[in-house]
Motif scaffolding. Structure first.
Motif, PDB file in Angstrom:
ATOM      1  N   LYS A  65       0.856  -1.185   0.000  1.00  0.00           N
ATOM      2  CA  LYS A  65       0.000   0.000   0.000  1.00  0.00           C
ATOM      3  C   LYS A  65       0.894   1.238   0.000  1.00  0.00           C
ATOM      4  O   LYS A  65       1.617   1.478   0.954  1.00  0.00           O
ATOM      5  CB  LYS A  65      -0.911   0.011   1.224  1.00  0.00           C
ATOM      6  N   THR A  66       0.836   2.023  -1.051  1.00  0.00           N
ATOM      7  CA  THR A  66       1.702   3.194  -1.191  1.00  0.00           C
ATOM      8  C   THR A  66       1.350   4.258  -0.162  1.00  0.00           C
ATOM      9  O   THR A  66       0.180   4.583   0.031  1.00  0.00           O
ATOM     10  CB  THR A  66       1.552   3.788  -2.606  1.00  0.00           C
ATOM     11  N   ASP A  67       2.374   4.815   0.494  1.00  0.00           N
ATOM     12  CA  ASP A  67       2.207   5.887   1.480  1.00  0.00           C
ATOM     13  C   ASP A  67       1.142   5.567   2.518  1.00  0.00           C
ATOM     14  O   ASP A  67       0.318   6.409   2.867  1.00  0.00           O
ATOM     15  CB  ASP A  67       1.868   7.220   0.789  1.00  0.00           C
ATOM     16  N   TYR A  68       1.149   4.355   3.018  1.00  0.00           N
ATOM     17  CA  TYR A  68       0.133   3.906   3.971  1.00  0.00           C
ATOM     18  C   TYR A  68       0.519   4.305   5.394  1.00  0.00           C
ATOM     19  O   TYR A  68       1.645   4.088   5.829  1.00  0.00           O
ATOM     20  CB  TYR A  68      -0.007   2.385   3.873  1.00  0.00           C
ATOM     21  N   THR A  69      -0.414   4.896   6.116  1.00  0.00           N
ATOM     22  CA  THR A  69      -0.233   5.180   7.542  1.00  0.00           C
ATOM     23  C   THR A  69      -1.522   4.808   8.258  1.00  0.00           C
ATOM     24  O   THR A  69      -2.616   4.890   7.693  1.00  0.00           O
ATOM     25  CB  THR A  69       0.079   6.666   7.827  1.00  0.00           C
ATOM     26  N   TYR A  70      -1.391   4.383   9.510  1.00  0.00           N
ATOM     27  CA  TYR A  70      -2.553   3.960  10.283  1.00  0.00           C
ATOM     28  C   TYR A  70      -2.230   4.098  11.762  1.00  0.00           C
ATOM     29  O   TYR A  70      -1.079   3.928  12.169  1.00  0.00           O
ATOM     30  CB  TYR A  70      -2.899   2.503   9.942  1.00  0.00           C
ATOM     31  N   ASP A  78       1.428   3.513  15.969  1.00  0.00           N
ATOM     32  CA  ASP A  78       1.352   4.164  14.665  1.00  0.00           C
ATOM     33  C   ASP A  78       2.075   3.298  13.645  1.00  0.00           C
ATOM     34  O   ASP A  78       3.223   2.918  13.862  1.00  0.00           O
ATOM     35  CB  ASP A  78       2.008   5.548  14.711  1.00  0.00           C
ATOM     36  N   GLN A  79       1.389   3.005  12.545  1.00  0.00           N
ATOM     37  CA  GLN A  79       1.973   2.207  11.472  1.00  0.00           C
ATOM     38  C   GLN A  79       2.274   3.115  10.289  1.00  0.00           C
ATOM     39  O   GLN A  79       1.460   3.957   9.925  1.00  0.00           O
ATOM     40  CB  GLN A  79       1.003   1.111  11.031  1.00  0.00           C
ATOM     41  N   LYS A  80       3.448   2.927   9.686  1.00  0.00           N
ATOM     42  CA  LYS A  80       3.829   3.679   8.497  1.00  0.00           C
ATOM     43  C   LYS A  80       4.553   2.726   7.554  1.00  0.00           C
ATOM     44  O   LYS A  80       5.405   1.951   7.973  1.00  0.00           O
ATOM     45  CB  LYS A  80       4.741   4.838   8.856  1.00  0.00           C
ATOM     46  N   VAL A  81       4.184   2.779   6.271  1.00  0.00           N
ATOM     47  CA  VAL A  81       4.858   1.978   5.254  1.00  0.00           C
ATOM     48  C   VAL A  81       5.796   2.893   4.489  1.00  0.00           C
ATOM     49  O   VAL A  81       5.392   3.952   4.012  1.00  0.00           O
ATOM     50  CB  VAL A  81       3.837   1.326   4.297  1.00  0.00           C
TER      51      VAL A  81
END
Length: 165
Positions: free
Chosen positions: A124-129, A149-152
């Motif tokens: 997932k491009t530029d994914y944050t959650y 916090d999740q960041k790809v």
């Protein structure tokens, strides 16, 4: 692709590297599924030491020994530190789900929570959650809460755990 710093115990392999084995009696090649090399990083910004256990849902979703139930099972991360490991997904897998349990040695005593993760989020491009842990395993600190916090970034799935004290 964004370059990521690999830990000394990780061997860098090109994504989609092809592995094969030679069966000596017949002298022909049997290909394995291709590997998609990803990175999993856990940042512990709580100030507390954390002990992590991890289990995977389906071993078919992973390729080789670089998977969370090996790399992140039974490890400890000191407060304000991180741990980063290679995780090799099977290139045919549509997801790569696993569970991570975190046990903190906090001022109020041991606190635990668990989290479900899908390593395929790296696609997932530029994914944050933002996660707010949903299933406590033990006594939670009544003076605050944990947030994840999740960041790809590129092929890295990065989780930062914080605690409002």
């Amino acid at each position: 692709m964004i370059a990521v710093d690999m830990p000394p115990q990780a061997v860098e392999v090109a994504p989609y590297a092809h592995e094969s084995v030679v069966i000596s009696s017949n002298k022909f090649m049997v290909p394995f599924a291709d590997t998609f090399r990803t990175v999993l990083q856990v940042n512990n910004q709580t100030g507390y030491k954390v002990f992590i256990t991890s289990s995977i849902d389906d071993w078919h979703q992973w390729n080789g020994g670089a998977k969370p139930n090996i790399n992140f099972n039974g490890v400890t991360i000191a407060g304000s530190n991180y741990l980063k490991r290679n995780e090799d997904m099977n290139s045919t897998a549509t997801n790569a789900k696993f569970t991570m349990n975190f046990k903190f040695t906090a001022a109020s005593g041991d606190e635990e929570f668990g989290m479900r993760v899908d390593q395929a989020d790296v696609f997932k491009t530029d994914y944050t959650y933002k996660y707010y842990p949903t299933f406590p395993l033990g006594t939670m600190d009544v003076t605050g809460y944990y947030q994840v916090d999740q960041k790809v970034m590129g092929n890295a799935n990065i989780f930062t755990i914080s605690h409002n004290q």
